[in-house]
Design a protein around this motif. Structure first.
Motif, PDB file in Angstrom:
ATOM      1  N   PRO A  92      47.585 -49.189  48.973  1.00 56.61           N
ATOM      2  CA  PRO A  92      46.421 -48.699  48.349  1.00 56.61           C
ATOM      3  C   PRO A  92      46.114 -49.479  46.898  1.00 56.61           C
ATOM      4  CG  PRO A  92      48.196 -47.278  47.992  1.00 56.61           C
ATOM      5  CD  PRO A  92      48.680 -48.274  48.768  1.00 56.61           C
ATOM      6  N   SER A  93      45.092 -49.151  46.506  1.00 56.00           N
ATOM      7  CA  SER A  93      44.708 -49.851  45.072  1.00 56.00           C
ATOM      8  C   SER A  93      44.532 -48.807  44.186  1.00 56.00           C
ATOM      9  CB  SER A  93      43.655 -50.452  45.243  1.00 56.00           C
ATOM     10  OG  SER A  93      42.506 -49.728  45.840  1.00 56.00           O
ATOM     11  N   HIS A  94      44.693 -47.453  44.552  1.00 57.22           N
ATOM     12  CA  HIS A  94      44.410 -46.223  43.480  1.00 57.22           C
ATOM     13  C   HIS A  94      45.779 -45.806  43.020  1.00 57.22           C
ATOM     14  CE1 HIS A  94      45.406 -44.570  47.396  1.00 57.22           C
ATOM     15  NE2 HIS A  94      44.442 -45.034  47.737  1.00 57.22           N
ATOM     16  N   GLY A  95      45.608 -44.500  42.315  1.00 61.42           N
ATOM     17  CA  GLY A  95      46.867 -44.021  41.638  1.00 61.42           C
ATOM     18  C   GLY A  95      47.380 -42.691  42.297  1.00 61.42           C
ATOM     19  N   LEU A  96      46.945 -42.372  43.578  1.00 60.55           N
ATOM     20  CA  LEU A  96      47.541 -41.295  44.260  1.00 60.55           C
ATOM     21  C   LEU A  96      48.912 -41.498  44.631  1.00 60.55           C
ATOM     22  CD1 LEU A  96      44.544 -40.331  46.616  1.00 60.55           C
ATOM     23  CD2 LEU A  96      45.029 -39.197  44.266  1.00 60.55           C
ATOM     24  N   ARG A  97      49.540 -40.295  44.797  1.00 57.20           N
ATOM     25  CA  ARG A  97      50.859 -40.323  44.886  1.00 57.20           C
ATOM     26  C   ARG A  97      51.392 -39.896  46.511  1.00 57.20           C
ATOM     27  NH1 ARG A  97      53.357 -36.373  40.739  1.00 57.20           N
ATOM     28  NH2 ARG A  97      51.411 -35.304  41.441  1.00 57.20           N
ATOM     29  N   PHE A  98      52.133 -40.651  47.172  1.00 62.63           N
ATOM     30  CA  PHE A  98      52.514 -40.156  48.505  1.00 62.63           C
ATOM     31  C   PHE A  98      53.782 -39.468  48.955  1.00 62.63           C
ATOM     32  CE2 PHE A  98      49.407 -43.405  48.232  1.00 62.63           C
ATOM     33  CZ  PHE A  98      48.477 -43.310  49.297  1.00 62.63           C
TER      34      PHE A  98
END
Length: 271
Positions: free
Chosen positions: A2-8
């Motif tokens: 991903p290119s975003h800042g969400l956490r998985f």
């Protein structure tokens, strides 16, 4: 991606299934994740205290955070999909709610998924209405039980052949609105919504502010991102742009060994 800042986080009820349940948190940690989620990890609504203690210890020993936990949903391998709307099992669900809340207190988990339950005895008529009446009461009960710790109950739409009545985001929100509690939110499972024909861009545009948790898998196939046709990166970026800052659960069936299914993911998104 991903290119975003969400956490998985890793859903350890669908990933690492080649290992015993209590070994999966450590496997997720070894794969680079600091957070996990689970479906209900026991075969009964209220297991023995020792079983619960062992589960909590496995999380602590692995050094991972529990960020999502399902309420007991019945015999899922046999096709059950929740007790929330199941007449005759009201007390069983409420007993489970008390235990789920206790596990939340012990682990810090604050997001709890309540599977609605299949239709019993057909799709319409008084039976369906009675189930919906019961579900509104049970969801409100669960929400009140976890509200004391700042918890949120989430409700999702799911796919598959079982007679589960919540198929679209609109279906889920009708239920959420009827239960009438501020701490009931939507679990946006992008795989299920897509398979059921919902327009993901429209769902995100209309409902992002009311999303309490997100889960992903590619479609078709329900495998890791990049194995299907969904533009998950774009949809997750849209969720983040709309203000979603919570966890994204990896709820996919790996196409090979679980530990080899994370090549698509940047390490900075796992912590």
């Amino acid at each position: 991606m991903p290119s975003h800042g969400l956490r998985f986080d890793v859903n350890c009820s669908i990933l690492f299934t080649e290992l015993p349940v209590l070994a999966r948190p450590a496997a997720a940690k070894a794969a680079g994740f600091d957070a996990v989620e689970f479906w209900w990890p026991f075969p009964q609504a209220v297991p023995a205290d020792a079983e619960v203690d062992a589960f909590v210890a496995a999380l602590a020993d692995a050094g991972v955070e529990l960020v999502g936990l399902n309420f007991f949903a019945g015999d899922m391998p046999a096709g059950d999909r929740g007790l929330v709307s199941w007449p005759g099992r009201e007390q069983e669900f409420r007993d489970n709610v008390a235990l789920v809340a206790a596990i939340g207190e012990r682990t810090g988990c604050r997001t709890f998924n309540a599977l609605y339950g299949n239709r019993i005895g057909g799709d319409g008529g008084a039976d369906a209405a009675a189930q919906d009446d019961l579900a509104a009461e049970q969801l409100a009960f669960a929400a009140d039980a976890v509200a004391r710790m700042g918890g949120t109950v989430v409700v999702e739409s799911i796919s598959g052949p079982q007679p589960y009545p919540l198929r679209t985001a609109a279906d889920a929100f009708a239920v959420i609105d009827r239960a009438d509690r501020d701490n009931i939110a939507f679990l946006a499972d992008l795989y299920h919504l897509s398979v059921n024909g919902d327009d993901l861009s429209k769902v995100i545009g209309e409902y992002a502010a009311r999303v309490g948790h997100v889960q992903i898998a590619d479609a078709p196939g329900r495998h890791e991102p990049g194995t299907g046709e969904l533009d998950l990166d774009a949809h997750l970026a849209a969720l983040e742009h709309a203000g979603y800052g919570g966890w994204v659960g990896l709820e996919y069936t790996p196409s090979g060994p679980s530990a080899d299914s994370f090549a698509w993911l940047s390490k900075e998104n796992t912590t």
